[in-house]
Scaffold this motif. Structure first.
Motif, mmCIF file in Angstrom:
data_model
loop_
_atom_site.group_PDB
_atom_site.id
_atom_site.type_symbol
_atom_site.label_atom_id
_atom_site.label_comp_id
_atom_site.label_asym_id
_atom_site.label_seq_id
_atom_site.Cartn_x
_atom_site.Cartn_y
_atom_site.Cartn_z
ATOM 1 N N GLY A 268 0.783 -1.239 0.000
ATOM 2 C CA GLY A 268 0.000 0.000 0.000
ATOM 3 C C GLY A 268 0.813 1.286 0.000
ATOM 4 N N LYS A 269 2.154 1.179 0.062
ATOM 5 C CA LYS A 269 2.990 2.385 0.096
ATOM 6 C C LYS A 269 3.758 2.506 -1.214
ATOM 7 C CE LYS A 269 5.293 1.617 3.753
ATOM 8 N NZ LYS A 269 5.780 1.249 5.045
ATOM 9 N N GLU A 270 3.807 3.736 -1.775
ATOM 10 C CA GLU A 270 4.582 3.928 -2.994
ATOM 11 C C GLU A 270 5.906 4.589 -2.638
ATOM 12 O OE1 GLU A 270 2.463 5.061 -6.454
ATOM 13 O OE2 GLU A 270 4.180 6.078 -7.341
ATOM 14 N N GLN A 271 6.993 4.130 -3.236
ATOM 15 C CA GLN A 271 8.286 4.747 -2.963
ATOM 16 C C GLN A 271 9.211 4.655 -4.168
ATOM 17 O OE1 GLN A 271 9.454 1.506 0.142
ATOM 18 N NE2 GLN A 271 11.381 2.330 -0.674
ATOM 19 N N GLU A 272 10.244 5.514 -4.156
ATOM 20 C CA GLU A 272 11.213 5.486 -5.229
ATOM 21 C C GLU A 272 12.220 4.376 -4.936
ATOM 22 O OE1 GLU A 272 13.038 9.146 -7.605
ATOM 23 O OE2 GLU A 272 14.204 8.690 -5.823
ATOM 24 N N ALA A 273 12.746 3.763 -5.991
ATOM 25 C CA ALA A 273 13.773 2.733 -5.794
ATOM 26 C C ALA A 273 14.765 2.792 -6.938
ATOM 27 C CB ALA A 273 13.133 1.358 -5.721
ATOM 28 N N GLN A 274 15.991 2.404 -6.637
ATOM 29 C CA GLN A 274 17.035 2.341 -7.647
ATOM 30 C C GLN A 274 17.395 0.868 -7.847
ATOM 31 O OE1 GLN A 274 18.459 5.082 -9.213
ATOM 32 N NE2 GLN A 274 19.788 3.747 -10.420
#
Ligand SMILES: [Zn+2]
Length: 459
Positions: A268-274
């Motif tokens: 349910g959480k959106e986040q940036e990732a590399q």
């Protein structure tokens, strides 16, 4: 099956470790022999050496090795000591050899976690001995037709394995309709991973592997496409459709030859990732790894963070330094994988040299007609390709295929000697991308390792 007694266990483990030691000493890496010997001495040694272990098995056509690598890295980053079958021996006895030789002399597992790459047909054998916590299926594409008799057959093999292991959590690709159908009519829990509809790519649409609706036999329509037969499918007759992914890549923000920046939604959480690896298929592998972490109850946050530092493995975007110039190697063994590699190369905005190698030995599949179904036109029409070296046992056939795809003869060059090729490449100033298939990769890799002084993974 009955557990082996103490004497059987000690004998079996000792025989495995000893044969493996001898084979390695004589320069042979991944092999089945130690596993065969150990299982002859104690039929059910596998259930003893995996007792209490949390195991995730990864199977499917493309991306197994990289996905395993990512899951292992995620587990390690979360503080879970994890075994990975690095040798690439992914049939039952090869996997057994890795598990047994990493147990104590009394047959107790040394690692609490294991990530195991498993051949599609070997899954059903493996789950007869061990119940994995999770089974990850990357995707299904036509591959090595002479070995299994088509992609439908491979799906059946995996399904038999899944049906024998109802307690395993399935980790499935939401956009790949063949492997997604494994969730039908089984009691297993499922964690879905995928890409959002907004994530467009330049990959070629090819529905030849899509099949028909597993519920009613109806045709699929697609609401969006990612590449090949992956996308937002839905049955036009009964409405059966792509499930909503639990781990979902919502955008691909930037991609270079060094890596990819994405946005990802999990829990349910959106986040940036590399992701420290380029190419869209590695975005899928990364999503699969995060979903596997969720299925294994390993920290999802740590799994996402770990993607930034994951390293390439054996021939999968493995990078070699050739006197200051970069060579990236991409193992290709079927049309889907090869098209994805071309899609990656042509997305990079730089001139490059390509090395294409084709063998058709036992490890590759003797039938190499898959090159006719591969989109070499995509590569040949890219103005950034300045030179193409063509080699391997079937170099002439590949050369002819490239001519038909429109490659000009001025930029193509046949080679027969890998060492001589590496000497030529050392004089290049453009980045080099080598796309060999399996046994030709072993030859090219050997020549590259000699030239660069790199050591093999078991040394
Ligand atoms: Zn249907």
């Amino acid at each position: 099956m009955k557990k082996p007694n103490v004497i059987q266990t000690i004998l079996s483990v000792a025989a495995c470790k000893l044969t493996r030691g001898i084979l390695r000493h004589t320069g042979r890496g991944g092999t089945a022999v130690p596993g065969i010997v150990a299982m002859k001495l104690a039929g059910n040694i596998l259930s003893a050496v995996t007792d209490g272990m949390q195991i995730v098995v990864v199977t499917g056509t493309n991306g197994k090795t990289t996905t395993c690598n990512m899951i292992e890295h995620a587990c390690t980053s979360a503080g879970c000591n994890c075994l990975l079958n690095k040798s690439g021996a992914n049939l039952l006895h090869g996997i057994a050899a890795d598990l047994i030789s990493n147990a104590t002399w009394l047959g107790k597992p040394k690692y609490p976690y294991a990530v195991l790459e498993c051949d599609e047909a070997a899954l059903k054998q493996f789950v007869s001995y061990v119940t994995p916590k999770a089974i990850v299926v990357t995707n299904l594409f036509s591959d090595q037709v002479d070995r299994y008799g088509g992609v439908e057959n491979t799906l059946k093999e995996i399904r038999t394995g899944v049906e024998k292991s109802p307690a395993s959590v399935l980790v499935l690709n939401a956009e790949e309709p063949l492997s997604a159908s494994l969730a039908l009519n089984v009691p297993n829990k499922t964690v879905w991973y995928g890409l959002d509809r907004g994530v467009g790519t330049r990959g070629k649409v090819d529905l030849s592997d899509a099949g028909v609706c597993p519920v009613c036999g109806g045709e699929y329509a697609y609401d969006f496409h990612i590449y090949a037969h992956l996308g937002g499918y839905r049955c036009t007759k009964c409405g059966y459709h792509r499930p909503e992914p639990d781990v979902c890549v919502t955008s691909i923000d930037q991609m270079t030859s060094q890596g990819t920046r994405i946005h990802l939604r999990a829990d349910g959480k959106e986040q940036e990732a590399q992701i420290a690896l380029p190419a869209v298929y590695n975005v899928y592998n990364a999503a699969a790894a995060v979903a596997a972490a969720k299925a294994m109850e390993v920290s999802v946050v740590k799994a996402i963070d770990s993607l930034a530092s994951v390293r390439s493995s054996f021939g999968r975007l493995e990078t070699f330094d050739l006197k200051g110039n970069r060579l990236q190697m991409i193992l290709v063994k079927n049309p889907a994988g090869c098209n994805q590699a071309f899609s990656y190369l042509t997305s990079l905005d730089e001139d490059f040299t390509a090395v294409l190698c084709l063998n058709n030995r036992t490890g590759d599949g003797h039938d190499f007609s898959w090159i006719n179904d591969t989109n070499y036109e995509m590569l040949c029409s890219d103005p950034h390709v300045k030179k193409i070296y063509v080699g391997g046992d079937r170099a002439q056939d590949l050369f002819a295929r490239l001519q038909r795809a429109g490659a000009s003869e001025e930029i193509m060059e046949l080679f027969t000697d890998y060492q001589a090729l590496v000497r030529l490449l050392e004089k290049e100033s453009r980045p080099i991308y080598a796309l060999p298939n399996y046994t030709s990769m072993m030859e090219l890799r050997q020549a590259l390792m000699q030239a660069t002084g790199t050591k093999d993974f078991w040394e």
